[in-house]
Design an enzyme around this catalytic site. Structure first.
Site, PDB file in Angstrom:
ATOM      1  N   ASP A  91       0.831  -1.204   0.000  1.00 18.08           N
ATOM      2  CA  ASP A  91       0.000   0.000   0.000  1.00 18.08           C
ATOM      3  C   ASP A  91       0.865   1.253   0.000  1.00 18.08           C
ATOM      4  O   ASP A  91       1.976   1.221  -0.499  1.00 18.08           O
ATOM      5  CB  ASP A  91      -1.047  -0.023   1.123  1.00 18.08           C
ATOM      6  CG  ASP A  91      -0.490  -0.528   2.422  1.00 18.08           C
ATOM      7  OD1 ASP A  91       0.711  -0.281   2.673  1.00 18.08           O
ATOM      8  OD2 ASP A  91      -1.230  -1.162   3.181  1.00 18.08           O
ATOM      9  N   LYS A 141      -4.690   3.664  -0.595  1.00 20.45           N
ATOM     10  CA  LYS A 141      -5.807   4.608  -0.730  1.00 20.45           C
ATOM     11  C   LYS A 141      -6.190   4.865  -2.181  1.00 20.45           C
ATOM     12  O   LYS A 141      -7.355   4.981  -2.515  1.00 20.45           O
ATOM     13  CB  LYS A 141      -5.443   5.937  -0.062  1.00 20.45           C
ATOM     14  CG  LYS A 141      -5.240   5.773   1.435  1.00 20.45           C
ATOM     15  CD  LYS A 141      -5.685   7.006   2.187  1.00 20.45           C
ATOM     16  CE  LYS A 141      -5.618   6.785   3.681  1.00 20.45           C
ATOM     17  NZ  LYS A 141      -4.302   7.025   4.264  1.00 20.45           N
ATOM     18  N   MET A 147       0.696  10.140  12.064  1.00 22.36           N
ATOM     19  CA  MET A 147      -0.554  10.611  11.435  1.00 22.36           C
ATOM     20  C   MET A 147      -0.906  11.986  11.988  1.00 22.36           C
ATOM     21  O   MET A 147      -2.051  12.257  12.367  1.00 22.36           O
ATOM     22  CB  MET A 147      -1.689   9.600  11.683  1.00 22.36           C
ATOM     23  CG  MET A 147      -1.410   8.278  10.998  1.00 22.36           C
ATOM     24  SD  MET A 147      -2.554   6.969  11.430  1.00 22.36           S
ATOM     25  CE  MET A 147      -1.711   6.205  12.801  1.00 22.36           C
TER      26      MET A 147
END
Ligand code: SAH
Length: 469
Positions: free
Chosen positions: A33, A55, A167
């Site tokens: 990913d 994503k 994040m």
């Protein structure tokens, strides 16, 4: 029996573990990913199935169930599956959930750890997460939870050590404010580190009160580091630390240049602008008795020549009577690998230089790529050993990488012609090259190249370093 390895790619290029890399090089399928340096996929076998589940694929990270199902399907179909994740698989990567799903399904698996951005990103910015007398512990948090739950800032403010938020890009201001409200001094040093270990790597330093104002143009992914260690700066002192150098070309020369660049601290990006495709040149072997000088202009040519000779089971004693001519040192070194030492090397390492040396000689066979310098065509009979082939998808990737580079190096005139016209060159990075031929090709597009003193990888790297001085 099929098996799945949850492999951490580490933080940035080249950060995968030796064990992870050896699995990647042998896997039948890789499921990957975002947040990893995609150039690593070039390590997979060419027939390996590559499945992107990040994503951009629409399979949103929330749809973990779908990813688990894909993994099960891969396990049924393939012998060795690598599930590749950025950083360490068990640090906010939901690797634990995937491992549990595999365990429940009875699929044999193992996790291969790697450097997490929680440690590697601060380190890239010169911040150690622990340091004697400064921080005795470090703590890693997520800056973003699905339910929007706030961390206990008062507890964090009371806790000794370095606090690292992943994040954290979009929540950076909230976190800094929360920590101040929780009781942490507003002068506490902190830093936001973006794209650590990647060509765009950047860090902004400040204090809890000031940092949020200075990060407007910092991209994701980013890590926020808070605590006394964030006031330290022990970044690499190597000459090319943090500098991205794109090196256009193929073969071991580019590999060597990249190795040397990495040793100087650079992010070296090999750009395989063109692929080498062998052509049919058996006509040479049928008529080889007619020649007495074999002239090679590239390492690729030498390798393709001897690979074909081997396929045709030609005994190397058949080459004993020839003189070998090469364009320069690199080609001579490759020739030596096959046990032949060049008899003729021009002092000017260009096709024209070689043509000058060979002029007047009888029985010259020019063994080289399609589209070479016409100067050599006149002095002997030409046999085309290979063609440079441009794949659109790969070219697009090269353009993307080259446009982000701080310096671009070219190893041949062909790679200049293949790549340079496609670049926007808005940032005007220095263009470094070897040899007059390549320099000429660059000038033809209106740019002024920096030319290395000689054709060796060392010399090219020296010139690249001088661009930074
Ligand atoms: N398993 C990963 C983390 C996954 S969560 C690891 O161990 O690093 C994703 C977050 O990791 C991003 O939002 C960012 O905060 C951080 N991150 C991942 N790669 C990064 C990088 N190259 N530079 C800065 N932060 C990074």
């Amino acid at each position: 029996m099929s098996r799945i390895f949850l492999v951490g790619a580490g933080c940035g290029a080249g950060a995968i573990s030796a064990r992870g890399l050896s699995l990647l090089r042998r896997c039948d399928c890789v499921v990957y990913d975002d947040l990893l340096d995609e150039s690593i996929l070039g390590e997979c076998p060419s027939d390996c199935e590559k499945i992107y589940v990040g994503k951009r694929s629409g399979a949103h990270s929330a749809e973990q169930g779908e990813i688990n199902r894909i993994l099960m399907a891969c396990a049924e179909k393939h012998r060795l599956v690598v599930r590749l994740k950025g950083g360490d698989p068990y640090v906010f990567g939901r690797g634990g959930e995937e491992a549990l799903a595999l365990k429940d399904a009875g699929v044999p698996f193992a996790e291969i750890p790697a450097s997490t951005s929680a440690i590697a990103a601060p380190a890239a910015a010169g911040i150690p997460v622990t340091h004697r007398g400064v921080a005795r512990s470090f703590h890693v948090y997520t800056g973003h939870t699905r339910d929007g739950e706030m961390p206990d800032y008062a507890l964090i403010a009371r806790t000794e050590g370095t606090h690292i938020f992943l994040m954290a890009r979009s929540r950076c201001g909230d976190i800094c404010r929360g920590l101040i409200e929780g009781g942490m001094s507003e002068d506490t040093p902190c830093a936001l580190v973006s794209e650590a270990g990647m060509p765009g790597e950047r860090a902004v330093r400040g204090t809890l009160s000031a940092l949020p104002e200075s990060i407007a143009d910092m991209p994701s992914p980013a890590v926020l580091v808070v605590g006394k260690t964030a006031g330290m700066d022990i970044r690499s002192t190597l000459p090319l630390a943090g500098v991205t150098v794109a090196v256009a070309g193929t073969g071991e020369y580019v590999g060597k240049v990249c190795t040397l660049l990495n040793e100087e601290g650079a992010f070296a990006r090999p750009l395989a602008v063109a692929e080498v495709k062998a052509l049919a040149f058996d006509a040479f072997f049928e008529r080889m008795k007619e020649f007495s000088v074999l002239a090679f202009t590239s390492s690729n040519g030498v390798r393709i020549f001897f690979a074909r000779a081997k396929e045709k089971k030609i005994d190397h004693r058949a080459f004993a009577k020839y003189k070998f001519a090469v364009v320069g040192k690199g080609t001579a070194e490759t020739l030596a690998e096959f046990g032949f030492y060049a008899d003729i090397i021009p002092s000017v390492h260009t096709a024209a230089g070689l043509a000058e040396k060979l002029r007047g000689m009888k029985g010259v066979a020019v063994l080289r790529a399609e589209g070479g310098n016409p100067a050599l065509t006149e002095i002997g009979e030409e046999f085309l050993l290979y063609r440079l082939y441009y794949d659109d998808e790969k070219l697009r990737q090269c353009v993307y990488e080259a446009e982000r580079a701080d310096i671009i190096a070219f190893s041949s005139a062909q790679t200049v012609r293949g790549l340079l016209p496609l670049l926007s060159m808005e940032r005007r990075p220095p263009l470094v090259c070897i040899g007059e031929e390549t320099a000429k090709a660059i000038r033809a597009f209106g740019y002024t190249p920096v030319i290395a003193k000689d054709a060796s990888a060392e010399s090219l790297v020296k010139e690249i370093i001088s661009c930074r001085d």
